[in-house]
Design a protein around this motif. Structure first.
Motif, PDB file in Angstrom:
ATOM      1  N   ASN A   1       0.823  -1.215   0.000  1.00 38.87           N
ATOM      2  CA  ASN A   1       0.000   0.000   0.000  1.00 38.87           C
ATOM      3  C   ASN A   1       0.856   1.263   0.000  1.00 38.87           C
ATOM      4  OD1 ASN A   1      -2.836  -0.806  -0.035  1.00 38.87           O
ATOM      5  ND2 ASN A   1      -2.311  -1.870   1.850  1.00 38.87           N
ATOM      6  N   GLY A   2       1.922   1.260   0.764  1.00 43.56           N
ATOM      7  CA  GLY A   2       2.818   2.414   0.789  1.00 43.56           C
ATOM      8  C   GLY A   2       3.481   2.650  -0.561  1.00 43.56           C
ATOM      9  N   ALA A   3       3.896   1.573  -1.206  1.00 42.27           N
ATOM     10  CA  ALA A   3       4.547   1.696  -2.514  1.00 42.27           C
ATOM     11  C   ALA A   3       3.565   2.192  -3.573  1.00 42.27           C
ATOM     12  CB  ALA A   3       5.136   0.354  -2.931  1.00 42.27           C
ATOM     13  N   LEU A   4       2.337   1.661  -3.550  1.00 39.93           N
ATOM     14  CA  LEU A   4       1.344   2.106  -4.533  1.00 39.93           C
ATOM     15  C   LEU A   4       0.964   3.567  -4.294  1.00 39.93           C
ATOM     16  CD1 LEU A   4      -0.300   1.287  -6.979  1.00 39.93           C
ATOM     17  CD2 LEU A   4      -2.128   0.573  -5.420  1.00 39.93           C
ATOM     18  N   PHE A   5       0.835   3.956  -3.031  1.00 41.55           N
ATOM     19  CA  PHE A   5       0.556   5.357  -2.714  1.00 41.55           C
ATOM     20  C   PHE A   5       1.686   6.254  -3.229  1.00 41.55           C
ATOM     21  CE2 PHE A   5       0.998   9.121  -0.118  1.00 41.55           C
ATOM     22  CZ  PHE A   5      -0.283   9.636  -0.127  1.00 41.55           C
ATOM     23  N   THR A   6       2.927   5.839  -3.000  1.00 41.98           N
ATOM     24  CA  THR A   6       4.078   6.617  -3.461  1.00 41.98           C
ATOM     25  C   THR A   6       4.071   6.748  -4.972  1.00 41.98           C
ATOM     26  OG1 THR A   6       5.367   5.903  -1.556  1.00 41.98           O
ATOM     27  CG2 THR A   6       6.603   6.746  -3.449  1.00 41.98           C
ATOM     28  N   TRP A   7       3.817   5.636  -5.672  1.00 44.78           N
ATOM     29  CA  TRP A   7       3.770   5.671  -7.134  1.00 44.78           C
ATOM     30  C   TRP A   7       2.680   6.629  -7.611  1.00 44.78           C
ATOM     31  CZ3 TRP A   7      -0.244   4.520 -10.418  1.00 44.78           C
ATOM     32  CH2 TRP A   7       0.081   4.545 -11.774  1.00 44.78           C
ATOM     33  N   ALA A   8       1.483   6.511  -7.022  1.00 45.82           N
ATOM     34  CA  ALA A   8       0.361   7.353  -7.445  1.00 45.82           C
ATOM     35  C   ALA A   8       0.664   8.826  -7.172  1.00 45.82           C
ATOM     36  CB  ALA A   8      -0.912   6.916  -6.732  1.00 45.82           C
TER      37      ALA A   8
ATOM     38  N   MET B   1       3.623  10.239  -6.997  1.00 39.96           N
ATOM     39  CA  MET B   1       4.636  10.676  -7.956  1.00 39.96           C
ATOM     40  C   MET B   1       4.008  10.930  -9.326  1.00 39.96           C
ATOM     41  SD  MET B   1       7.799   8.165  -6.842  1.00 39.96           S
ATOM     42  CE  MET B   1       8.714   8.447  -8.346  1.00 39.96           C
ATOM     43  N   GLU B   2       3.117  10.066  -9.758  1.00 43.64           N
ATOM     44  CA  GLU B   2       2.453  10.259 -11.054  1.00 43.64           C
ATOM     45  C   GLU B   2       1.599  11.528 -11.028  1.00 43.64           C
ATOM     46  OE1 GLU B   2       2.733   8.946 -13.995  1.00 43.64           O
ATOM     47  OE2 GLU B   2       4.090   7.357 -13.393  1.00 43.64           O
TER      48      GLU B   2
ATOM     49  N   VAL C   1       4.383  12.592 -16.773  1.00 45.92           N
ATOM     50  CA  VAL C   1       4.891  13.236 -17.985  1.00 45.92           C
ATOM     51  C   VAL C   1       3.801  13.907 -18.811  1.00 45.92           C
ATOM     52  CG1 VAL C   1       6.906  11.734 -18.147  1.00 45.92           C
ATOM     53  CG2 VAL C   1       4.783  11.093 -19.330  1.00 45.92           C
ATOM     54  N   ASN C   2       2.538  13.572 -18.544  1.00 49.82           N
ATOM     55  CA  ASN C   2       1.434  14.202 -19.279  1.00 49.82           C
ATOM     56  C   ASN C   2       0.167  14.154 -18.426  1.00 49.82           C
ATOM     57  OD1 ASN C   2       0.385  11.552 -19.618  1.00 49.82           O
ATOM     58  ND2 ASN C   2       1.454  11.315 -21.560  1.00 49.82           N
ATOM     59  N   TYR C   3      -0.885  14.760 -18.921  1.00 48.79           N
ATOM     60  CA  TYR C   3      -2.138  14.810 -18.154  1.00 48.79           C
ATOM     61  C   TYR C   3      -2.723  13.427 -17.917  1.00 48.79           C
ATOM     62  CZ  TYR C   3      -2.299  19.903 -18.869  1.00 48.79           C
ATOM     63  OH  TYR C   3      -2.028  21.245 -18.875  1.00 48.79           O
ATOM     64  N   PHE C   4      -2.564  12.529 -18.883  1.00 43.97           N
ATOM     65  CA  PHE C   4      -3.085  11.176 -18.721  1.00 43.97           C
ATOM     66  C   PHE C   4      -2.424  10.482 -17.536  1.00 43.97           C
ATOM     67  CE2 PHE C   4      -2.640   6.600 -19.481  1.00 43.97           C
ATOM     68  CZ  PHE C   4      -3.980   6.236 -19.514  1.00 43.97           C
ATOM     69  N   ARG C   5      -1.101  10.555 -17.448  1.00 41.69           N
ATOM     70  CA  ARG C   5      -0.375   9.911 -16.356  1.00 41.69           C
ATOM     71  C   ARG C   5      -0.732  10.560 -15.015  1.00 41.69           C
ATOM     72  NH1 ARG C   5       1.840   5.136 -17.296  1.00 41.69           N
ATOM     73  NH2 ARG C   5       3.139   5.569 -15.520  1.00 41.69           N
ATOM     74  N   ARG C   6      -0.934  11.872 -15.009  1.00 36.69           N
ATOM     75  CA  ARG C   6      -1.332  12.551 -13.771  1.00 36.69           C
ATOM     76  C   ARG C   6      -2.741  12.143 -13.347  1.00 36.69           C
ATOM     77  NH1 ARG C   6       1.746  18.214 -13.397  1.00 36.69           N
ATOM     78  NH2 ARG C   6       3.702  17.457 -14.269  1.00 36.69           N
ATOM     79  N   ALA C   7      -3.630  12.022 -14.324  1.00 36.67           N
ATOM     80  CA  ALA C   7      -4.988  11.570 -14.023  1.00 36.67           C
ATOM     81  C   ALA C   7      -4.975  10.125 -13.521  1.00 36.67           C
ATOM     82  CB  ALA C   7      -5.871  11.700 -15.259  1.00 36.67           C
ATOM     83  N   LEU C   8      -4.097   9.312 -14.072  1.00 39.08           N
ATOM     84  CA  LEU C   8      -3.958   7.937 -13.615  1.00 39.08           C
ATOM     85  C   LEU C   8      -3.518   7.906 -12.157  1.00 39.08           C
ATOM     86  CD1 LEU C   8      -4.057   4.953 -14.449  1.00 39.08           C
ATOM     87  CD2 LEU C   8      -1.681   5.178 -15.181  1.00 39.08           C
ATOM     88  N   GLY C   9      -2.562   8.740 -11.787  1.00 38.72           N
ATOM     89  CA  GLY C   9      -2.133   8.834 -10.393  1.00 38.72           C
ATOM     90  C   GLY C   9      -3.272   9.251  -9.478  1.00 38.72           C
ATOM     91  N   LEU C  10      -4.048  10.233  -9.905  1.00 41.22           N
ATOM     92  CA  LEU C  10      -5.194  10.680  -9.108  1.00 41.22           C
ATOM     93  C   LEU C  10      -6.228   9.574  -8.970  1.00 41.22           C
ATOM     94  CD1 LEU C  10      -6.675  12.932  -7.600  1.00 41.22           C
ATOM     95  CD2 LEU C  10      -7.623  13.655  -9.815  1.00 41.22           C
ATOM     96  N   ALA C  11      -6.507   8.864 -10.047  1.00 44.64           N
ATOM     97  CA  ALA C  11      -7.493   7.777 -10.014  1.00 44.64           C
ATOM     98  C   ALA C  11      -7.053   6.671  -9.060  1.00 44.64           C
ATOM     99  CB  ALA C  11      -7.713   7.227 -11.418  1.00 44.64           C
ATOM    100  N   VAL C  12      -5.772   6.342  -9.071  1.00 37.92           N
ATOM    101  CA  VAL C  12      -5.278   5.303  -8.166  1.00 37.92           C
ATOM    102  C   VAL C  12      -5.369   5.779  -6.715  1.00 37.92           C
ATOM    103  CG1 VAL C  12      -3.226   4.010  -7.469  1.00 37.92           C
ATOM    104  CG2 VAL C  12      -3.840   4.157  -9.883  1.00 37.92           C
ATOM    105  N   LEU C  13      -5.026   7.032  -6.447  1.00 38.04           N
ATOM    106  CA  LEU C  13      -5.156   7.553  -5.080  1.00 38.04           C
ATOM    107  C   LEU C  13      -6.600   7.513  -4.600  1.00 38.04           C
ATOM    108  CD1 LEU C  13      -2.761  10.638  -4.920  1.00 38.04           C
ATOM    109  CD2 LEU C  13      -2.591   8.519  -3.629  1.00 38.04           C
TER     110      LEU C  13
END
Length: 90
Positions: free
Chosen positions: A54-61, A63-64, A69-81
């Motif tokens: 859980n800590g690693a996935l939170f960190t990845w999200a 960071m994204e 690198v783009n809005y899609f990757r940032r949105a992916l990070g937000l969706a995972v969080l």
């Protein structure tokens, strides 16, 4: 070249379309720890592995969300969080 919303959403600073990338260390740790929780299903090791995953996935999200690198990757990070929070409070 015009910088459209589609370009900002899917292209990186070099103009390449980026939807997925090679896993970075937090994502690799999440995968390994998650797989190990399937092997060690009970006890303290399972609790530690679940915490690490859980800590690693939170960190990845995180960071994204802030360094993607783009809005899609940032949105992916937000969706995972959001997904992680929703899963934990259910």
């Amino acid at each position: 070249m015009e910088n459209t919303l589609i370009d900002k959403t899917f292209r990186d600073s070099n103009g390449n379309i980026v939807l997925g990338q090679m896993p970075n260390p937090p994502l690799i740790l999440w995968i390994v720890a998650s797989l190990l929780t399937l092997v060690f299903t009970t006890g303290k090791i399972n609790i530690v592995l679940d915490f690490l995953a859980n800590g690693a996935l939170f960190t990845w999200a995180w960071m994204e969300l802030f360094q993607g690198v783009n809005y899609f990757r940032r949105a992916l990070g937000l969706a995972v969080l959001i997904g992680m929070i929703a899963y934990k409070i259910q």
